[in-house]
Design a protein around this motif. Structure first.
Motif, mmCIF file in Angstrom:
data_model
loop_
_atom_site.group_PDB
_atom_site.id
_atom_site.type_symbol
_atom_site.label_atom_id
_atom_site.label_comp_id
_atom_site.label_asym_id
_atom_site.label_seq_id
_atom_site.Cartn_x
_atom_site.Cartn_y
_atom_site.Cartn_z
ATOM 1 N N THR A 146 0.499 6.138 4.486
ATOM 2 C CA THR A 146 -0.381 7.250 5.161
ATOM 3 C C THR A 146 0.490 7.591 6.397
ATOM 4 N N ARG A 149 3.147 8.642 -2.172
ATOM 5 C CA ARG A 149 2.665 7.404 -3.158
ATOM 6 C C ARG A 149 3.686 6.577 -3.607
ATOM 7 N N THR A 164 4.764 2.033 -2.759
ATOM 8 C CA THR A 164 4.410 0.910 -1.871
ATOM 9 C C THR A 164 5.873 0.530 -1.294
ATOM 10 N N THR A 206 0.761 -1.205 -0.043
ATOM 11 C CA THR A 206 -0.075 0.034 0.008
ATOM 12 C C THR A 206 1.095 1.428 -0.091
ATOM 13 N N TYR A 207 0.414 2.458 -0.392
ATOM 14 C CA TYR A 207 0.801 3.567 -0.208
ATOM 15 C C TYR A 207 0.769 3.917 1.333
#
Lengths: 164, 186
Positions: A113, A133, A135, A110-111
């Motif tokens: 956060t 942005r 992974t 995932t990106y």
């Protein structure tokens, strides 16, 4: 139950410094928390920003909530080279506590956060969500300000939390 | 000498903190309709939930409904949030659950997940109603939220289970993860 929340590294600035970098971060935790006490040499308030793994491309963005003592507001930055994670002051005696969370920092799916809370008792309080942005697992965190240097006496401690 | 050598020989220091991992759920392929932490021991002073979430809902936003001990009455919530253009505040009274504000739904930018970090203080105290505070948000490079949430359960029972359910959709997406931690008192 497994005890966790371990200090990984601490940096205390003995002189005014352009940036602080935590490198070779182990991937063995679930979340990272950066606890910072910061002031800057700039002559006005400025933003604390961040980069990961040496990525200086426009792969970052952030959303901000700000209270300045009289009103609340929100704004954002998109496609920036370093997302904001706090608004910080420049006093030599009043340092700004900033706590920044990097959940699932080592996952490669995932990106990333980031959530961050910053305080300046004299002027404002802030909260940020930010996005990288990519992974890639985070293995390096660079922290710096958009203007001026990080003031001597600023401290940065990186903690790791491992889920069961 | 032996202690020093023991620490040096270890690839990782032995933690002696008051912060302990209790349980973790990571959502697999196909998603799940809810996540529940049950049989929570009452031996800690406080709890913290650290979650990385994305809803399976087709829209771009998802919220979270949270219940304690399977109880479905006497909750309320307040929040302060920013959406990138304005700050706002809201509340929800006399509800069936605590509301946590926005995480991305399946219609949001791919690979973007929201995060929330929730503290539940004195969760096992049987003299106090239960109050939560949560920092949560996400950014999707042009959209996103950052929220401060408080929740109230008008009940003095010790919390022994916590359920987290998507409000707008029917599932949590794959790769969402929910971790429960306990913080010891002295």
């Amino acid at each position: 139950m497994a005890a966790t929340y371990e200090p990984i590294a601490t940096q205390t600035l003995g002189s005014n410094t352009a940036s602080v970098t935590f490198s070779s971060i182990t991937g063995s935790y679930t979340d990272l928390i950066l606890v910072s006490s910061i002031s800057t040499t700039h002559t006005a308030t400025t933003s604390l920003v961040i980069q990961f793994n040496g990525d200086t491309a426009t792969n970052y963005s952030n959303t901000r909530l700000l209270g300045d003592g009289s009103s609340a507001s929100s704004d954002r930055d998109t496609n920036v080279v370093s997302p904001r994670i706090a608004l910080v002051g420049f006093s030599s005696s009043e340092f700004n506590p900033v706590i920044t969370h990097f959940n699932n920092y080592s996952n490669a799916t995932t990106y990333k956060t980031i959530l961050s809370r910053g305080n300046n008792a004299s002027a404002f309080v802030t909260a940020y969500s930010a996005l990288w942005r990519s992974t890639s697992a985070i293995n390096e965190i660079k922290v710096f300000t958009l203007a001026g240097n990080l003031r001597t006496g600023s401290t940065f401690t990186l903690y790791g939390i491992a889920a069961a | 000498m032996s202690l020093i050598l023991g620490i040096m020989a270890s690839s990782r220091l032995v933690a002696t903190t008051a912060y302990e991992s209790i349980a973790t759920t990571t959502v697999g392929s196909g998603g799940v309709s809810s996540v529940t932490f049950s049989s929570i021991p009452s031996t800690y002073a406080h709890l913290q939930i650290r979650a990385t979430v994305r809803g399976g809902f087709a829209g771009s936003l998802e919220q979270t409904k949270m219940r304690f001990n399977s109880n479905v009455i006497s909750y309320s919530s307040h929040w302060l949030e920013g959406n990138g253009s304005a700050a706002s505040a809201g509340n929800s009274w006399v509800d069936n659950e605590v509301f946590l504000r926005y995480s991305p739904g399946n219609g949001s930018t791919a690979s973007v997940f929201g995060v929330y970090i929730m503290d539940i203080l004195d969760y096992a105290n049987t003299s106090k109603n239960k109050v939560t505070r949560t920092l949560m948000g996400f950014d999707a490079n042009g959209s996103g939220y950052i929220s401060l949430c408080s929740g109230h359960w008008n009940n003095t029972a010790a919390i022994s289970s916590i359920s987290l359910v998507p409000k707008d959709g029917s599932s949590w997406a794959q790769y969402s993860s929910f971790a429960l931690y306990g913080i010891k008192g002295a």
